[in-house]
Design an enzyme around this catalytic site. Sequence first.
Site, mmCIF file in Angstrom:
data_model
loop_
_atom_site.group_PDB
_atom_site.id
_atom_site.type_symbol
_atom_site.label_atom_id
_atom_site.label_comp_id
_atom_site.label_asym_id
_atom_site.label_seq_id
_atom_site.Cartn_x
_atom_site.Cartn_y
_atom_site.Cartn_z
ATOM 1 N N ARG A 243 0.291 4.351 0.642
ATOM 2 C CA ARG A 243 1.726 4.053 0.639
ATOM 3 C C ARG A 243 2.102 3.161 -0.549
ATOM 4 O O ARG A 243 3.158 3.332 -1.157
ATOM 5 C CB ARG A 243 2.120 3.396 1.964
ATOM 6 N N HIS B 54 4.806 4.226 -3.286
ATOM 7 C CA HIS B 54 6.037 3.456 -3.513
ATOM 8 C C HIS B 54 6.096 2.846 -4.913
ATOM 9 O O HIS B 54 7.175 2.592 -5.445
ATOM 10 C CB HIS B 54 6.212 2.380 -2.440
ATOM 11 N N TRP C 77 1.715 9.712 13.254
ATOM 12 C CA TRP C 77 2.171 11.107 13.269
ATOM 13 C C TRP C 77 1.112 12.039 13.866
ATOM 14 O O TRP C 77 1.433 13.143 14.283
ATOM 15 C CB TRP C 77 2.465 11.566 11.845
#
Length: 269
Positions: A31, A35, A174
């Site tokens: 992540r 980002h 998820w």
Amino acid sequence: FDDYKKVYSKIADSLEAGEYDDGSYGPVLIRLAWHASGTYDAKTNTGGSSGATMRFHPEAGHGANNGLDVARNVLEPIHAQFPWISYGDLWTLAGVCAVQEMGGPTIKWRPGRADADASACTPDGRLPDGSKGSDHVRDIFYRMGFNDQEIVALAGAHALGRCHTSRSGYDGPWTFAPTYLTNDYFTLLLNDKWHWKKWDGPAQYEDDKTKSLMMLPADMALVKDKNFKKYVEKYAKSQDAFFEDFAMAFGKLLELGVSFKPGQEYWEF
Ligand code: HEM
């Protein structure tokens, strides 16, 4: 190359996370790499992983970057040990390492990001908002120079990791194996039944069967939109197809806005 290999293996060693989350820093490192790179704006050629401007305010404080201090802190001792590497190279190499060590495909990578100062921080709002639908997702990723197929491939990274109420407000993973990269995100998105979760938090979906998995409205947009869904179906059917396209798109993401030496070769770790 040998020096970078040493950095790579230090990162691989540091993925082990004991009590943290599902036992790995891998997802949060991916992540961070995403980002740092996903701030790219093709029109103005600003943002992207060169600069590593998330070290500074205001970018460090952008809501989308909540919790990424965890990832930056994991890499800080590695930077201290190898101070010659730029933060942009370190963060993106960590993303590559995390993908590969969690069972994903080989990602081609090369060094060349130079650190910048706070004056190069990107404006807030360049990263996607999970509460929105396909128009927003397209606006954000087209700005970086991606097409629909690449968007869906990249979203498959949500097979990994989880949402944290303390960071994004959303909650849960998820997939059932959030430290192992598979095409499960696509099979679950396509084949499971989903309903709105009943809770005080932001609107998110929950699976009918176990009520332990989640999807963001932006995830669900990938099966609501016809052209996105085509690729969800493709990747649900074939993990090989997903890995191949993910490797290309993730490699491209990590290089947005970076200038390399003419003919600079790729490395594989
Ligand atoms: C986590 C949104 C695309 C990789 C998250 C979280 C949100 C989010 C809200 C939870 C953060 C938290 O609470 O800790 C989105 C949206 C996207 C998108 C709206 C696009 C429509 C991507 C892409 C990648 C990615 C392109 C990588 C290629 C991850 C990973 C996590 C994550 C690995 C788990 C982090 C952890 O476990 O700490 N994303 N994301 N996401 N995202 Fe995305």
